[in-house]
Write an enzyme that holds these catalytic residues in place. Structure first.
Site, PDB file in Angstrom:
ATOM      1  N   TYR A   1       0.821  -1.215   0.000  1.00 12.46           N
ATOM      2  CA  TYR A   1       0.000   0.000   0.000  1.00 12.46           C
ATOM      3  C   TYR A   1       0.853   1.262   0.000  1.00 12.46           C
ATOM      4  CZ  TYR A   1      -4.949  -1.233   0.193  1.00 12.46           C
ATOM      5  OH  TYR A   1      -6.226  -1.636  -0.118  1.00 12.46           O
TER       6      TYR A   1
ATOM      7  N   LYS B   1       5.351 -14.343   5.694  1.00 14.44           N
ATOM      8  CA  LYS B   1       6.272 -15.142   4.872  1.00 14.44           C
ATOM      9  C   LYS B   1       7.696 -14.888   5.347  1.00 14.44           C
ATOM     10  CE  LYS B   1       6.086 -17.221   1.338  1.00 14.44           C
ATOM     11  NZ  LYS B   1       6.148 -18.703   1.164  1.00 14.44           N
TER      12      LYS B   1
ATOM     13  N   ASP C   1      -4.754  -9.188   1.976  1.00 10.32           N
ATOM     14  CA  ASP C   1      -5.605  -9.106   0.789  1.00 10.32           C
ATOM     15  C   ASP C   1      -6.034 -10.512   0.361  1.00 10.32           C
ATOM     16  OD1 ASP C   1      -6.860  -7.781  -1.217  1.00 10.32           O
ATOM     17  OD2 ASP C   1      -5.100  -7.557  -2.494  1.00 10.32           O
TER      18      ASP C   1
ATOM     19  N   ASP D   1       1.360 -19.334   3.025  1.00 12.16           N
ATOM     20  CA  ASP D   1       0.835 -20.394   2.150  1.00 12.16           C
ATOM     21  C   ASP D   1       0.231 -21.521   2.984  1.00 12.16           C
ATOM     22  OD1 ASP D   1       3.627 -20.126   2.599  1.00 12.16           O
ATOM     23  OD2 ASP D   1       4.006 -21.958   1.489  1.00 12.16           O
TER      24      ASP D   1
END
Ligand code: NAI
Length: 421
Positions: A149, A219, A309, A285
């Site tokens: 963003y 991550k 998101d 993930d």
């Protein structure tokens, strides 16, 4: 008499007749705004018998604003959200053209609304692609000001791109760009301050609502100094400032190393028994799989912008899609908050009566909870549950439900109001 919501020492002071600014929005915004307000008004009336009432104040943005003022986001609209502190909005089309910012981004940045909050719960009867939708009760805290963003990108071929590439190669000694001549670049800022305020909001929310866990989604295995740092800063903050109310997986691991598995398991069980919030972390993930297979293991989710998101849309799809997924953008320090439908302007169905007003209605319910008007919020939840269970739905859900009755946008709102009465 109508009055402004005030914020004193970081606390919201809500009068009985608060003035709430609203943006109708583009496309289906016009279709869903009035029906949603009717539902919220009916719930407030039922809960407080006329002692409380919202005074809705329309402010302009989007196409409607452009037609009337020549601007997509007039300064007066931003001022109104600042002045009244809490507001609600329908979807806004992102104007096409160079140099025009997304209106949603402009609103969030101006008020520094650093949390995008998306609660995800299932209503009985709503079609779901997962086996145990009734076990879904998740609350996503997505960071709203950093990461992608920040919008720092350099397009291949640009002067700035060349400058940046040369800086990386010549000054920073980077030699791992596979195709330097044709690469575009993006930068992902993640700060300690930004991570801490997001996690603090998520933890306080979990403690206040007596929710069992907070999962930090990241991550960090690949992006150690951004996403990995988010995880570490979050754990540091929790262990320092919320030690009495939480138990973290990091503490569990440390205990396991120091004293063995048995002691660590005992400490975890004791923490759960005493109602402490268990703070854990999960690689993004794996989380996307985990949340599908074992949704009951995750309650509050704290994550950065891009992960948030993906996670928001997947979780929304698990409980009936964007037509009934509410959202809010909140600054928990200043108290500013804008509640919003999470879907877009749906130009393909605008004006047809097919739009589901559920997302905006439930955003209004989140707003009622934020104001402390929980009794009114409960009335809407109950009534919506009833209407869905009776299979009386708008076209988006009708197509997926056997034996359902098709309702238009305003008929669906009427049905909810009828049940409340
Ligand atoms: P969209 O969410 O408007 O539509 C995607 C699909 O979902 C369409 O098939 C639409 O008919 C359906 N849909 C959306 N809301 C629905 C509802 N309440 N009931 C029934 N069906 C619904 O996404 P799209 O087409 O990518 O974006 C259209 C415009 O909206 C763009 O200008 C985009 O920038 C803007 N947008 C604005 C947002 C906001 O204001 N928060 C969020 C997302 C997109």
């Amino acid at each position: 008499m109508s009055d402004k919501i005030k914020i004193v020492n970081g606390k919201l002071i809500v009068p009985d007749n608060p003035i709430i600014p609203f943006i109708e929005g583009d496309g289906i915004g016009k279709d869903i705004t009035m029906p949603s307000q009717r539902v919220i008004d009916a719930a407030v009336e039922k809960a407080y018998g006329g002692a409380r009432k919202i005074d809705w104040k329309e402010v302009l943005a989007g196409e409607k604003a452009y037609k009337k003022t020549g601007e997509y986001l007039p300064a007066a609209t931003l001022e109104a959200f600042k002045e009244y502190h809490v507001g609600i909005k329908g979807p806004l089309q992102t104007p096409v053209g160079e140099g025009i910012r997304s209106l949603n981004v402009a609103l969030r940045q101006t008020l520094d609304l650093y949390v995008c909050l998306r609660p995800v719960r299932w209503f009985k009867g709503v079609p779901s692609p997962i086996r145990y939708p009734s076990m879904v009760d998740m609350h996503i805290f997505r960071e709203n000001t950093e990461d992608i963003y920040a919008g720092i990108e350099y397009q291949t071929g640009d002067e700035k791109n060349k400058k940046f590439r040369d800086f990386l190669i010549n000054e920073m000694g980077v030699d791992k760009i596979r195709f330097p001549e044709s690469s575009s670049f993006g930068i992902k800022p993640i700060s300690k301050d930004g991570s801490e305020r997001l996690t603090k909001a998520a933890i306080e929310y979990a403690i206040q609502r007596k929710l069992p866990s907070v999962t930090i989604v990241h991550k960090g295995n690949i992006m150690k100094y951004t996403e990995g740092a988010f995880k570490n800063w979050s754990y540091d903050l929790v262990e320092k400032d919320f030690a009495d109310d939480t138990f973290t997986w990091r503490q569990y691991e440390n205990l396991k190393q120091a004293k063995g598995q048995l002691d660590a398991d005992k400490a975890l069980e004791a923490a759960k028994k005493s109602g402490k919030v268990i703070v854990k972390d999960c690689i993004t993930d794996a989380f996307l799989q985990e949340s599908l297979l074992h949704p009951w293991d995750h309650s509050v989710i704290a994550t950065m912008n891009l992960n948030g998101d993906y996670v928001s849309d997947q979780l929304a799809a698990m409980v009936g899609g964007i037509g009934i997924s509410p959202g809010a953008n909140i600054n928990y320090s200043s108290g500013y908050a804008i509640f919003e439908a999470t879907h877009g302007t749906a130009p393909n169905i605008a004006g047809t009566g097919k739009a589901n007003p559920g997302s905006l209605i439930l955003s209004g319910v989140m707003m009622l909870e934020y104001l402390g008007w929980d009794k009114a919020a409960e009335h809407v939840y109950d009534a919506m549950e009833h209407v869905f269970a009776k299979r009386r739905v708008t076209s988006d859900l009708h197509a997926q439900m056997e034996g359902a009755t098709l309702l238009s946008t305003s008929e669906f709102a009427d049905e909810i109001i009828k049940y409340m009465h």
